[in-house]
Each structure stands twice: as C-alpha cells, then as structure tokens.
Design an enzyme around this catalytic site. Structure first.
Site, mmCIF file in Angstrom:
data_model
loop_
_atom_site.group_PDB
_atom_site.id
_atom_site.type_symbol
_atom_site.label_atom_id
_atom_site.label_comp_id
_atom_site.label_asym_id
_atom_site.label_seq_id
_atom_site.Cartn_x
_atom_site.Cartn_y
_atom_site.Cartn_z
ATOM 1 N N ASP A 11 -112.906 -7.848 54.916
ATOM 2 C CA ASP A 11 -111.967 -8.587 54.077
ATOM 3 C C ASP A 11 -112.765 -9.295 52.988
ATOM 4 O O ASP A 11 -113.590 -10.160 53.279
ATOM 5 C CB ASP A 11 -111.180 -9.604 54.921
ATOM 6 C CG ASP A 11 -109.956 -10.143 54.193
ATOM 7 O OD1 ASP A 11 -109.758 -9.785 53.019
ATOM 8 O OD2 ASP A 11 -109.198 -10.914 54.810
ATOM 9 N N ASP A 105 -108.537 -5.059 48.908
ATOM 10 C CA ASP A 105 -109.721 -5.805 49.350
ATOM 11 C C ASP A 105 -109.881 -5.855 50.867
ATOM 12 O O ASP A 105 -110.632 -6.682 51.374
ATOM 13 C CB ASP A 105 -109.657 -7.232 48.808
ATOM 14 C CG ASP A 105 -108.453 -8.001 49.342
ATOM 15 O OD1 ASP A 105 -107.450 -7.373 49.705
ATOM 16 O OD2 ASP A 105 -108.518 -9.246 49.393
ATOM 17 N N GLU A 106 -109.228 -4.962 51.586
ATOM 18 C CA GLU A 106 -109.245 -5.069 53.049
ATOM 19 C C GLU A 106 -109.146 -3.679 53.665
ATOM 20 O O GLU A 106 -108.380 -2.839 53.200
ATOM 21 C CB GLU A 106 -108.056 -5.935 53.491
ATOM 22 C CG GLU A 106 -107.987 -6.225 54.966
ATOM 23 C CD GLU A 106 -106.781 -7.092 55.307
ATOM 24 O OE1 GLU A 106 -106.652 -7.428 56.490
ATOM 25 O OE2 GLU A 106 -105.965 -7.405 54.410
#
Length: 486
Positions: A11, A105-106
C-alpha cells in the site's frame, strides 16, 4: 492459511499527496490536500502533515479548509499517478505472475507462486527489496505487509504505515488480532461495527469469544460465519491475477445545481463521450448504458438500457443516454450526472443504430461546447450561467497543482488563479524550491504541460529480483514479526 507469510500486500503511503510532494520541492514536509476544490469537492488524499490536522479522505474539501487553512489544495493529476502506478506494478510483476491490483496504489502478490519467498526470512528480504526498489524507481515510499492470508497481509501493511514492513508469523494471528477493533476486519463498516458495539463487542477478541452461533444470530448466517472465521485469523482467499472490471463510468458533481434541461442534456452527451474514451482505452465494449442522476434533494435515480450487442461507439452511447434522460424529471435541479457502460466485452457489434455523426466529430463538438473540468474526486463543472467569469475560466484552464511551461521561465506548476491572473511556482522534482511569478491567464508564453518524472534518472532494475540475496544462505532478515524502517 499458509504455513509461511508468502502473501504480500503493498500500500503506497498517501499516494496522491506524496506524489505531489515529490514533484513539488516547495511542498515537502507541508500539509497537502488533493481532491475536488469546488464547493462540493471531496478530499481524495491528504498528506500525513494534513492528517495530523484532522483532514482525511472522503471529507468535504470545505471542511478540510477549516481544519487546515494553510494547506496546499491541489486538483488531482491522474496522468502522473497512473505513470507511477505502472512503474510500481511492473516491479510487482517481477516478483510473481500472481499480482492482484486493488487500485492504483495497492496490490496483493503471491510470492510463493513466483518462487521469490518460501519462508519468513526470504519473505522479509523480498519485502524490503521491494520497498527499496519502489523508492529508487519512483522516489515514493510504500508499506508492506506479509502474512499467510490476504486479510492478515492487508492488516499488516496498515499497521506498518507509514514507510514500514510488518511480518505476521503463522500461528500468531489470534494474539495479534485480539486487541484490535472489530472495524479492522473486512466487511465491518460503521453500521455493523455499531451493531456489534451495542451487543458489547468492540474487539476481535470479543468476536472470537462470542462464538459463531451468537454472531450468526446478530448479523445473519453468511456474515456471521465469515466474521467468526476472520476473528480466528482464517482466510483462504487466493491471490487472483485478473480482476476484470464490471463497468466503466464517469460522473460530475456541479458547483451549482443545473435547472436548464438543454444544459443537462449537453452534460449527459459530454459524459457519454468521456465514458467511451475510457472504454476504448481499456480495449473494451459494453452492452448496457446506465444513466445516474442525483437531484437537488440528494435523491439518486439510475436508468439503464440494454443494447442488441456490445458497442464502443460514442454516438450509440450518447443517444442511449439521451433516451434514458427523457424518463427522468430534472425540474427541481440536478447536482450530479453520470454515464456508465456495463456488460463489458472484448468485441463490438457495428451499426447497432444509424450513426448520426463520426465519433471524432462528436467528441470535438462536445469538447468545444463544454470543456472537461478538473480531474478526480468530485469534479468542478461549468456553472449554470452562459457567460463564465474570468475566475471560472482560469480555474478550468489552470487547475491548482497542474503543470505548465513558460517559454522564458521553464517548467512550473499552478499555485492558484483568479481576477484574470495565474500564479505559477517554477520548480522541478529534482530542483530546489523555486520562485513564484504571476501572469495574465491569456499570456501567450504560458501553456499547460505534461508532468515530469519524479526521478530524474531511474536506476536499472532489469535483473531484479534475481539480484536479491537469498535469505537461507545469507541469514538476512529476522523470522520475528515486526516493523522495520530504512
């Protein structure tokens, strides 16, 4: 549950805001808020400096301004975020063929499937190597969680934030989870959490002690069974490499409610063009067109029409959305409009309807009639009045935080605009904080520009992760769970 912590969850830390700080030297260490900046805007991401002032994602921007009046408020730059996301996902793909992106983003990564980890020590070495590679390639930090299941890996990365790594050793799950809030578990939102609190259950330990039968009685059979398993740390979900999108959609929230039916129709047509652009960018087509209308009283209506076959033609989508609009009463005012396409496919069926215009001509006409507004969060839209003010024109042409280039002064970014002026700070990601200059909004030497890379010269990671030391031979990394920072 696996016997080794070989599921990794990455993350990125305050992704949008961190990317903006990396791109703008003058904002490093300062409060930054990224999102919609209009009266109905919403915070997309806040930097850790802004979070300490109480600002958080999904908060109305107006409330954030009261909490952090001196923060930098920027319109999202999704072209930059997607570029950085592609770099990160490429690094993850080098670790394993099984990468499950959850957002820009993860992502989850199955290290065992990639042969990059088979025990705690090798998992830790791989996780630390990944964090170092991400920082070297993008200039940003990410937090990593490692565990024997997806649920625990995600919890571990959250506990490791910011810029850390946490390994949860198999067999220690219940001890780790026991004191945590029930809200840490997937599927336990505010409503379920409040329901459990009223029943005297506030921690994961309380859920495990209550037993499956009591949880089933409280929240139902399916949810109660899953909740009990999660409270025991049990999760057998695999990492899935392909996560097909089920729909493509765009929507705008308007600063001023729309009352003019002609204007509403024009906005629907513009959204249809943008929706098809996204559809084509994903190399997909769709069979069902969906219209979303949120009225002045916050009531939300959706209408849909299923075509005879999948299409990616803007005329077809525009006309279908227009027909759906005819069945919706908008006389009280409209605050949000959205157009989407579902029933996605990889091919199209041509000539579903007689096409009124070439797709490019339609797109150009829509852009000329109403130029697209700021990207991301809740977007700012053209006001109801026919004649826009200079401030509104400037805000749309020069969004706060976006890149510009001046023929004499070089690359910079917009600090703000208004009263016929635009203020620019001239600096680059690798420069010192730059000077600030103000120009007329129609200055011929000033033009919008593309974002610069966050790292001037990205290192060569073509041999990574083969270049990582093997933990079994080097003894690198501890088998104990815990957070480590560089």
């Amino acid at each position: 549950m696996r016997p080794a912590p070989t599921i990794l969850h990455l993350d990125m830390d305050a992704f949008y805001a961190s990317a903006e700080q990396a791109a703008k030297p003058s904002l490093r260490g300062k409060a930054v808020v990224v999102g919609g900046l209009g009266p109905r805007g919403v915070v997309a991401t806040a930097s850790y400096e802004a979070r300490r002032l109480g600002v958080h994602s999904a908060m109305p921007t107006a409330q954030a301004r009261r909490l952090a009046p001196n923060a930098a408020y920027l319109v999202p730059r999704f072209s930059l975020y997607r570029t950085v996301s592609d770099q990160v996902m490429e690094l993850l793909g080098r670790l394993s063929p099984l990468v499950e992106p959850l957002s820009l983003d993860e992502a989850f990564v199955d290290l065992e499937a990639g042969g990059t980890a088979d025990d705690s020590a090798s998992a830790r070495v791989t996780g630390e190597g990944l964090r170092a590679a991400i920082r070297a390639v993008t200039g940003l930090s990410g937090s990593v969680g490692l565990a024997g299941s997806k649920m625990l890996a995600k919890i571990a990365s959250e506990e490791a934030k910011p810029d850390g790594l946490l390994v949860i050793e198999p067999g220690t799950e219940r001890e780790l989870l026991a004191p945590m809030s029930v809200r840490i578990l997937p599927g336990v939102g505010p409503a379920t959490g409040d329901h459990l609190r009223r029943a005297g259950m506030t921690t994961v330990h309380d859920l495990a002690e209550a037993g499956e039968a009591e949880l089933v009685r409280l929240v139902g059979k399916a949810h109660g069974h899953g909740l009990f398993r999660m409270a025991l740390g049990l999760d057998d979900r695999p990492v899935v490499a392909e996560r097909d999108a089920k729909s493509v959609s765009v929507e705008d929230t308007f600063d001023v409610d729309l009352h003019d039916r002609v204007r509403v129709r024009a906005e629907v047509e513009r959204l249809a063009v943008r929706c098809v652009e996204r559809l084509r960018a994903a190399d997909r087509s769709g069979r069902t067109v969906v219209l979303k209308v949120r009225r002045y009283d916050f009531s939300t209506l959706t209408r849909s029409e299923t075509l005879r076959g999948p299409t990616d033609d803007p005329t077809v989508v525009r006309e279908a959305a227009g027909r759906l609009l005819e069945s919706v009463d908008t006389t009280g005012g409209v605050r949000l409009l959205g157009v989407g396409v579902t029933g996605l496919a990889d091919y199209t069926q041509e000539d579903l309807f007689a096409q009124a215009a070439d797709a490019r001509e339609l797109a150009q006409r829509a852009l000329e009639h109403h130029a697209p507004t700021a990207q991301g969060g809740e977007e700012e839209a053209v006001p109801e009045a026919e004649a826009d003010s200079a401030e509104q024109l400037a805000a749309r042409r020069w969004p706060a935080g976006h890149d510009v280039h001046h023929e004499e002064h070089g690359h910079g970014w917009v600090q703000g605009s208004g009263i016929g002026r635009v203020t620019v700070r001239f600096e680059e990601p690798w420069s010192a904080p730059g000077r600030v200059l103000t120009f007329r909004i129609d200055d011929p030497q000033l033009r919008p520009a593309d974002p610069l890379p966050l790292v001037r010269e990205s290192p060569d990671y073509s041999s990574w992760p083969a270049s990582l030391p093997k933990s079994r031979s080097s003894g690198a990394g501890s088998s104990e769970g815990g957070e480590s920072s560089p």
